[in-house]
Design a protein around this motif. Structure first.
Motif, PDB file in Angstrom:
ATOM      1  N   THR A 147      35.487  35.658   3.443  1.00 36.88           N
ATOM      2  CA  THR A 147      35.573  34.598   4.452  1.00 36.88           C
ATOM      3  C   THR A 147      35.641  33.223   3.792  1.00 36.88           C
ATOM      4  O   THR A 147      36.425  32.362   4.206  1.00 36.88           O
ATOM      5  N   ILE A 148      34.818  33.008   2.768  1.00 38.32           N
ATOM      6  CA  ILE A 148      34.879  31.744   2.037  1.00 38.32           C
ATOM      7  C   ILE A 148      36.267  31.547   1.434  1.00 38.32           C
ATOM      8  O   ILE A 148      36.867  30.466   1.541  1.00 38.32           O
ATOM      9  N   ALA A 149      36.790  32.595   0.806  1.00 40.42           N
ATOM     10  CA  ALA A 149      38.121  32.510   0.206  1.00 40.42           C
ATOM     11  C   ALA A 149      39.173  32.149   1.245  1.00 40.42           C
ATOM     12  O   ALA A 149      40.086  31.348   0.983  1.00 40.42           O
ATOM     13  N   GLU A 150      39.052  32.723   2.442  1.00 40.85           N
ATOM     14  CA  GLU A 150      39.996  32.456   3.523  1.00 40.85           C
ATOM     15  C   GLU A 150      39.943  30.999   3.976  1.00 40.85           C
ATOM     16  O   GLU A 150      40.934  30.476   4.486  1.00 40.85           O
ATOM     17  N   CYS A 151      38.794  30.359   3.792  1.00 39.51           N
ATOM     18  CA  CYS A 151      38.598  28.998   4.295  1.00 39.51           C
ATOM     19  C   CYS A 151      38.761  27.915   3.228  1.00 39.51           C
ATOM     20  O   CYS A 151      38.729  26.724   3.563  1.00 39.51           O
ATOM     21  N   CYS A 152      38.924  28.302   1.979  1.00 38.99           N
ATOM     22  CA  CYS A 152      38.995  27.302   0.905  1.00 38.99           C
ATOM     23  C   CYS A 152      40.199  26.372   1.054  1.00 38.99           C
ATOM     24  O   CYS A 152      40.095  25.166   0.792  1.00 38.99           O
ATOM     25  N   ALA A 153      41.339  26.905   1.461  1.00 36.75           N
ATOM     26  CA  ALA A 153      42.524  26.062   1.625  1.00 36.75           C
ATOM     27  C   ALA A 153      42.288  25.034   2.731  1.00 36.75           C
ATOM     28  O   ALA A 153      42.652  23.857   2.581  1.00 36.75           O
ATOM     29  N   TYR A 154      41.678  25.479   3.822  1.00 30.94           N
ATOM     30  CA  TYR A 154      41.371  24.552   4.918  1.00 30.94           C
ATOM     31  C   TYR A 154      40.404  23.470   4.441  1.00 30.94           C
ATOM     32  O   TYR A 154      40.588  22.281   4.732  1.00 30.94           O
ATOM     33  N   ALA A 155      39.382  23.886   3.687  1.00 19.27           N
ATOM     34  CA  ALA A 155      38.407  22.922   3.164  1.00 19.27           C
ATOM     35  C   ALA A 155      39.095  21.909   2.249  1.00 19.27           C
ATOM     36  O   ALA A 155      38.819  20.699   2.328  1.00 19.27           O
ATOM     37  N   ALA A 156      39.986  22.388   1.381  1.00 20.55           N
ATOM     38  CA  ALA A 156      40.697  21.487   0.470  1.00 20.55           C
ATOM     39  C   ALA A 156      41.558  20.492   1.244  1.00 20.55           C
ATOM     40  O   ALA A 156      41.619  19.300   0.910  1.00 20.55           O
ATOM     41  N   GLU A 157      42.218  20.990   2.274  1.00 20.02           N
ATOM     42  CA  GLU A 157      43.050  20.129   3.120  1.00 20.02           C
ATOM     43  C   GLU A 157      42.204  19.035   3.775  1.00 20.02           C
ATOM     44  O   GLU A 157      42.671  17.897   3.947  1.00 20.02           O
ATOM     45  N   MET A 158      40.961  19.365   4.097  1.00 21.04           N
ATOM     46  CA  MET A 158      40.061  18.420   4.765  1.00 21.04           C
ATOM     47  C   MET A 158      39.258  17.581   3.767  1.00 21.04           C
ATOM     48  O   MET A 158      38.448  16.735   4.168  1.00 21.04           O
ATOM     49  N   GLY A 159      39.453  17.825   2.469  1.00 20.65           N
ATOM     50  CA  GLY A 159      38.766  17.047   1.447  1.00 20.65           C
ATOM     51  C   GLY A 159      37.316  17.445   1.233  1.00 20.65           C
ATOM     52  O   GLY A 159      36.503  16.621   0.793  1.00 20.65           O
TER      53      GLY A 159
END
Length: 284
Positions: free
Chosen positions: A138-150
């Motif tokens: 789940t963390i891996a799935e959300c890392c791109a979103y987190a990066a996009e949001m800074g």
């Protein structure tokens, strides 16, 4: 190859107006009191940076996946009003219901970090072996979103399957994303090993992973509500080893101090700030 630990706060470190180390204090230090009182005390103790963790409420953790955005905004506004920059938010999500629910929850926490202009979301990991793989997927799935949001994501040594440096490395390697790192916690290394594993030794296992540190001491047999420098953690040696491993700038945030009256805890917070200033070789 540049590690996440080297890049997360590179922009801040490069700016002449900002120090290499951001010295802060979590609300947990004052969680016997309402969070506005905690924020007042943290600012009055001379800190410019704060971590939102726990407070004097039934839910204890300040920001949960169910916390309304308006409440998160109020917390952010309260910190800003006191001249405090939010550097870390502790929050956690659950994959017990489903992977989809876990992703929704984690993305909600990332959005909450954005509301607070906070660069890092600190997660607790999971002690449930059956949920271990799904939790980190789940963390891996959300890392791109987190990066996009800074927003950077991290775990800390927190018992269960992430109680030691090597266990945390396994989890971070499993996720395999640049914006997922380790928030080191020397007091917890002692705590979850019942005082048997010295964090100086453990710190040698986390080279290239560390993006921040919870400054927490420990006293036997099992106590972390301890004033910094009065327990068993050799902070100078831990800090030196972490720097050797690539942690050369970033947040150092006091997480626990001895409970007491508001004035006694505030006095301990002042001493903790002074301790960190000496450790880091800079003013807060």
């Amino acid at each position: 190859m540049t590690s996440y630990a080297e890049t997360l706060f590179a922009a801040d470190a490069a700016a002449a107006s900002k120090p290499a180390w951001q010295l802060g204090c979590y609300t947990r230090v004052f969680d016997q009191f309402d969070y506005p009182v905690a924020l007042d005390a943290i600012a009055e103790a001379g800190f410019k940076y704060v971590g939102l963790m726990t407070t004097n409420t039934k839910q204890w953790v300040m920001i949960k996946t169910t916390t309304p955005a308006a409440e998160v905004q109020a917390m952010s506004d309260a910190a800003k009003k006191r001249g405090l920059k939010v550097l870390s938010i502790y929050g956690d999500f659950s994959v017990t219901e489903s992977a989809e629910a876990g992703i929704r929850g984690l993305k909600q926490l990332i959005d909450d970090a954005v509301i607070c202009s906070c660069p890092n979301l600190l997660l607790g990991g999971t002690s449930d072996e059956k949920l271990y793989a799904l939790y980190y997927k789940t963390i891996a799935e959300c890392c791109a979103y987190a990066a996009e949001m800074g927003v950077g994501l991290s775990i800390k040594p927190h018992g269960g399957q992430n109680a030691t440096g090597p266990q945390c490395r396994k989890a971070i390697d499993m996720v395999g994303k640049k914006n997922f790192g380790l928030w080191y916690d020397p007091g917890n290394i002692f705590y979850y090993s019942d005082g048997k594993l010295d964090p100086v030794k453990d710190a040698a296992t986390v080279d290239g992973l560390v993006v921040g540190m919870s400054v927490k001491d420990f006293k036997a047999p099992k106590e972390v509500q301890v004033n910094i420098g009065s327990g068993l953690v050799n902070f100078a040696a831990v800090f030196a080893r972490l720097k050797q491993g690539g942690f050369t700038h970033g947040p150092l945030i006091v997480e626990c101090l001895e409970h007491g009256t508001l004035e006694s805890v505030k006095a301990a917070a002042v001493k903790a700030r002074q301790f960190l200033e000496q450790l880091a070789g800079q003013k807060a």
